[in-house]
Design an enzyme around this catalytic site. Structure first.
Site, PDB file in Angstrom:
ATOM      1  N   GLU A   1       0.983  -1.131   0.032  1.00  9.42           N
ATOM      2  CA  GLU A   1      -0.057  -0.049  -0.189  1.00  9.42           C
ATOM      3  C   GLU A   1       0.818   1.102  -0.183  1.00  9.42           C
ATOM      4  OE1 GLU A   1      -0.305  -2.683   2.084  1.00  9.42           O
ATOM      5  OE2 GLU A   1      -2.045  -2.928   3.161  1.00  9.42           O
TER       6      GLU A   1
ATOM      7  N   SER B   1       5.790 -41.464   4.218  1.00 11.69           N
ATOM      8  CA  SER B   1       5.395 -41.046   5.346  1.00 11.69           C
ATOM      9  C   SER B   1       4.655 -39.787   5.510  1.00 11.69           C
ATOM     10  CB  SER B   1       6.683 -40.707   6.377  1.00 11.69           C
ATOM     11  OG  SER B   1       7.358 -41.708   6.640  1.00 11.69           O
TER      12      SER B   1
HETATM   13  N1  LIG Z   1      13.113 -39.268  -8.238  1.00 11.25           N
HETATM   14  C1  LIG Z   1      13.118 -38.545  -7.329  1.00 11.25           C
HETATM   15  O1  LIG Z   1      12.444 -37.316  -7.369  1.00 11.25           O
HETATM   16  C2  LIG Z   1      14.205 -38.803  -6.125  1.00 11.25           C
HETATM   17  C3  LIG Z   1      14.141 -37.858  -5.074  1.00 11.25           C
HETATM   18  C4  LIG Z   1      14.713 -38.054  -3.854  1.00 11.25           C
HETATM   19  C5  LIG Z   1      15.186 -39.339  -3.819  1.00 11.25           C
HETATM   20  N2  LIG Z   1      15.305 -40.136  -4.686  1.00 11.25           N
HETATM   21  C6  LIG Z   1      15.826 -41.587  -4.941  1.00 11.25           C
HETATM   22  O2  LIG Z   1      15.361 -42.073  -3.584  1.00 11.25           O
HETATM   23  C7  LIG Z   1      16.244 -43.209  -3.118  1.00 11.25           C
HETATM   24  C8  LIG Z   1      16.230 -42.815  -1.335  1.00 11.25           C
HETATM   25  O3  LIG Z   1      15.073 -42.889  -1.061  1.00 11.25           O
HETATM   26  P1  LIG Z   1      14.849 -43.793   0.308  1.00 11.25           P
HETATM   27  O4  LIG Z   1      13.364 -44.074   0.388  1.00 11.25           O
HETATM   28  O5  LIG Z   1      15.803 -44.966   0.389  1.00 11.25           O
HETATM   29  O6  LIG Z   1      15.280 -42.902   1.576  1.00 11.25           O
HETATM   30  P2  LIG Z   1      14.795 -41.386   1.885  1.00 11.25           P
HETATM   31  O7  LIG Z   1      13.436 -41.457   1.810  1.00 11.25           O
HETATM   32  O8  LIG Z   1      15.457 -40.318   1.379  1.00 11.25           O
HETATM   33  O9  LIG Z   1      15.084 -41.523   3.517  1.00 11.25           O
HETATM   34  C9  LIG Z   1      14.512 -42.470   4.367  1.00 11.25           C
HETATM   35  C10 LIG Z   1      15.404 -42.243   5.524  1.00 11.25           C
HETATM   36  O10 LIG Z   1      14.724 -41.377   6.433  1.00 11.25           O
HETATM   37  C11 LIG Z   1      14.600 -41.638   7.783  1.00 11.25           C
HETATM   38  N3  LIG Z   1      13.290 -41.074   8.243  1.00 11.25           N
HETATM   39  C12 LIG Z   1      13.161 -40.569   9.481  1.00 11.25           C
HETATM   40  N4  LIG Z   1      11.972 -40.164   9.606  1.00 11.25           N
HETATM   41  C13 LIG Z   1      11.347 -40.760   8.626  1.00 11.25           C
HETATM   42  C14 LIG Z   1       9.812 -40.629   8.627  1.00 11.25           C
HETATM   43  N5  LIG Z   1       9.115 -40.011   9.496  1.00 11.25           N
HETATM   44  N6  LIG Z   1       9.441 -41.136   7.349  1.00 11.25           N
HETATM   45  C15 LIG Z   1      10.219 -41.888   6.697  1.00 11.25           C
HETATM   46  N7  LIG Z   1      11.880 -41.881   6.944  1.00 11.25           N
HETATM   47  C16 LIG Z   1      11.971 -41.307   7.666  1.00 11.25           C
HETATM   48  C17 LIG Z   1      14.450 -43.275   7.717  1.00 11.25           C
HETATM   49  O11 LIG Z   1      14.975 -43.846   9.050  1.00 11.25           O
HETATM   50  P3  LIG Z   1      14.789 -45.215   9.312  1.00 11.25           P
HETATM   51  O12 LIG Z   1      14.703 -46.240   7.970  1.00 11.25           O
HETATM   52  O13 LIG Z   1      15.853 -45.494  10.184  1.00 11.25           O
HETATM   53  O14 LIG Z   1      13.405 -45.147   9.978  1.00 11.25           O
HETATM   54  C18 LIG Z   1      15.246 -43.418   6.486  1.00 11.25           C
HETATM   55  O15 LIG Z   1      16.625 -43.955   7.007  1.00 11.25           O
HETATM   56  C19 LIG Z   1      17.383 -42.775  -3.826  1.00 11.25           C
HETATM   57  O16 LIG Z   1      17.699 -43.956  -4.712  1.00 11.25           O
HETATM   58  C20 LIG Z   1      17.498 -41.534  -4.627  1.00 11.25           C
HETATM   59  O17 LIG Z   1      18.042 -41.603  -5.550  1.00 11.25           O
HETATM   60  C21 LIG Z   1      14.571 -40.088  -5.978  1.00 11.25           C
END
Ligand SMILES: NC(=O)c1ccc[n+]([C@@H]2O[C@H](COP(=O)([O-])OP(=O)(O)OC[C@H]3O[C@@H](n4cnc5c(N)ncnc54)[C@H](OP(=O)(O)O)[C@@H]3O)[C@@H](O)[C@H]2O)c1
Length: 388
Positions: free
Chosen positions: A70, A324
């Site tokens: 404004e 999640s």
């Molecule tokens: N195409 C895309 O857009 C894209 C984007 C990002 C990543 N990626 C790919 O995704 C892969 C990684 O993904 P990811 O699923 O293995 O790992 P992530 O989702 O990045 O991370 C999972 C980690 O987060 C922790 N975490 C803590 N709090 C959480 C909660 N509330 N909910 C879920 N996890 C929680 C988990 O711990 P705990 O297991 O100890 O519980 C786990 O270690 C890679 O290959 C990457 O290249 C792709």
């Protein structure tokens, strides 16, 4: 807009409010934690010698601490604004914050009528700005293009009405919905245009969040690197990591750059203080959070982010973190970049795993869907409507 409101507004009012909304968007890379606000001052035919509508001033709010829209518009007036109409996308403020009240400036300038798109939920304003102006003899009409104005300010309104940041889930996926190959490779699913577009999306939000799985696999930098021609003014985006066990390496790109661009790591409260100290020494902020079902409590995290004035959060993955957020119904908006490539394989993750929904009736759908072609890829972005 309901009918009684509609009668308050003439057909020209709509055009001027649209202009004010366009102006408000100019602040989107820099204005947070303040709202996006645009303002247009119009000399109406009844108050002008030439009998036509004339825009005599306009402006938008660029950054907290700088004058509100404004005042920018009033200061820009090419002629005395006495007797004119002021169109503004949010109720004018009536409190002394970083800048003095706009209501006083409006009254002093002799504005006859104020048209506001929507009210301001900010506790120190919340209808008081409108009341003050009316009590001082200014005509105030509220509700023109209210839905559009609320959409434009959805991050700010969500933070002040719900108390949490507005969460946008972003992912790059193959045509068959995969985030990566079964071996975890995701570089690159989408092409250059889509990846450039992500940088302007990152520049628009206050914080970006990933899980430690993504940090360990991809070692991302997660900074916003928008093309300079597009954006002239933006503030650094905070990079947030969910790392229950403190696994992030001191040599990760995130920690190596933590002193230049903010990083915030959330650890489970069972992690040792020495791990916290290691990460803090690298320059990151570290907070402990409790776990539920062995996952960091997302609501607690969102509340802490909101308290730190983070109005908008881009959740960039990976699949477990996306899932999640979705399972806890904490996603407000979705931005999915779809590439014309097939990955296949049952173990390759998608961004919505877990239990999913049982019937199509329960499936949350996007509203206000926007489709955009980016080279060979397509961005689908919209507001996620949860079924209760
Ligand atoms: N195409 C895309 O857009 C894209 C984007 C990002 C990543 N990626 C790919 O995704 C892969 C990684 O993904 P990811 O699923 O293995 O790992 P992530 O989702 O990045 O991370 C999972 C980690 O987060 C922790 N975490 C803590 N709090 C959480 C909660 N509330 N909910 C879920 N996890 C929680 C988990 O711990 P705990 O297991 O100890 O519980 C786990 O270690 C890679 O290959 C990457 O290249 C792709």
């Amino acid at each position: 807009m309901n009918e009684s409101r509609q009668t308050l507004f003439g057909s020209y009012d709509l055009a001027f409010m649209r202009r004010a909304l366009d102006l408000s968007r100019k602040g989107r890379f820099s204005v947070s934690p303040n709202p996006r606000v645009g303002c247009v001052i119009v000399r109406e035919p009844s108050a002008s010698a030439d009998g036509i509508f004339r825009v005599i001033g306009e402006g938008f709010h660029l950054r907290k601490g700088l004058p509100h829209a404004e005042r920018v518009a009033l200061d820009s007036c090419a002629e005395d604004p006495r007797g004119s109409t002021l169109f503004v996308t949010l109720e004018p403020c009536c409190h002394h914050g970083a800048t003095p009240p706009c209501t006083e400036a409006i009254l002093k300038a002799g504005i006859r009528r104020v048209v506001a798109a929507t009210t301001d939920p900010f506790p120190q304003v919340a209808g008081q700005g409108i009341k003050w102006l009316r009590n001082h003899g200014v005509q105030v009409d509220v509700g023109l293009l209210e839905d559009e104005a609320r959409f434009e300010n959805r991050y700010f309104l969500h933070r002040h009405e719900i108390g949490l940041p507005w969460v946008i889930l972003k992912a790059a996926v193959s045509l068959d919905g995969k985030l990566s190959t079964a071996t975890g490779q995701s570089k690159w699913i989408t092409g250059e245009e889509a990846r450039t577009h992500v940088h302007s999306l990152r520049a628009e939000v206050d914080a970006i969040l990933v899980g430690v799985g993504t940090v360990l696999t991809d070692d991302p930098l997660l900074t916003a690197r928008p093309s300079v021609s597009e954006i002239h003014d933006w503030k650094p985006t905070i990079r947030v990591v969910l790392d229950p066990q403190g696994l992030i390496s001191s040599s990760s790109r995130l920690l190596k750059t933590a002193k230049d661009s903010p990083v915030w790591i959330f650890l489970a409260d069972s992690v040792s203080p020495s791990q916290k100290e290691r990460i803090e020494t690298a320059g990151a902020r570290v907070d402990f959070v409790s776990c539920s079902d062995e996952k960091l409590d997302l609501i607690q995290i969102l509340r802490r982010l909101a308290e730190a004035n983070i109005l908008s959060l881009l959740v960039e993955g990976g699949g477990n973190v996306h899932t999640s957020f979705l399972e806890n119904q904490l996603v407000n908006e979705v931005a999915i970049y779809i590439a014309p490539v097939l990955v296949g394989g049952k173990p390759s993750p998608t961004f919505y795993m877990g239990q999913g929904v049982s019937t199509m009736k329960e499936a949350p759908r996007l509203e206000r869907v926007n489709r955009r072609l980016l080279g060979p890829d397509t961005l689908i972005r919209g507001i996620l409507k949860w079924k209760l």
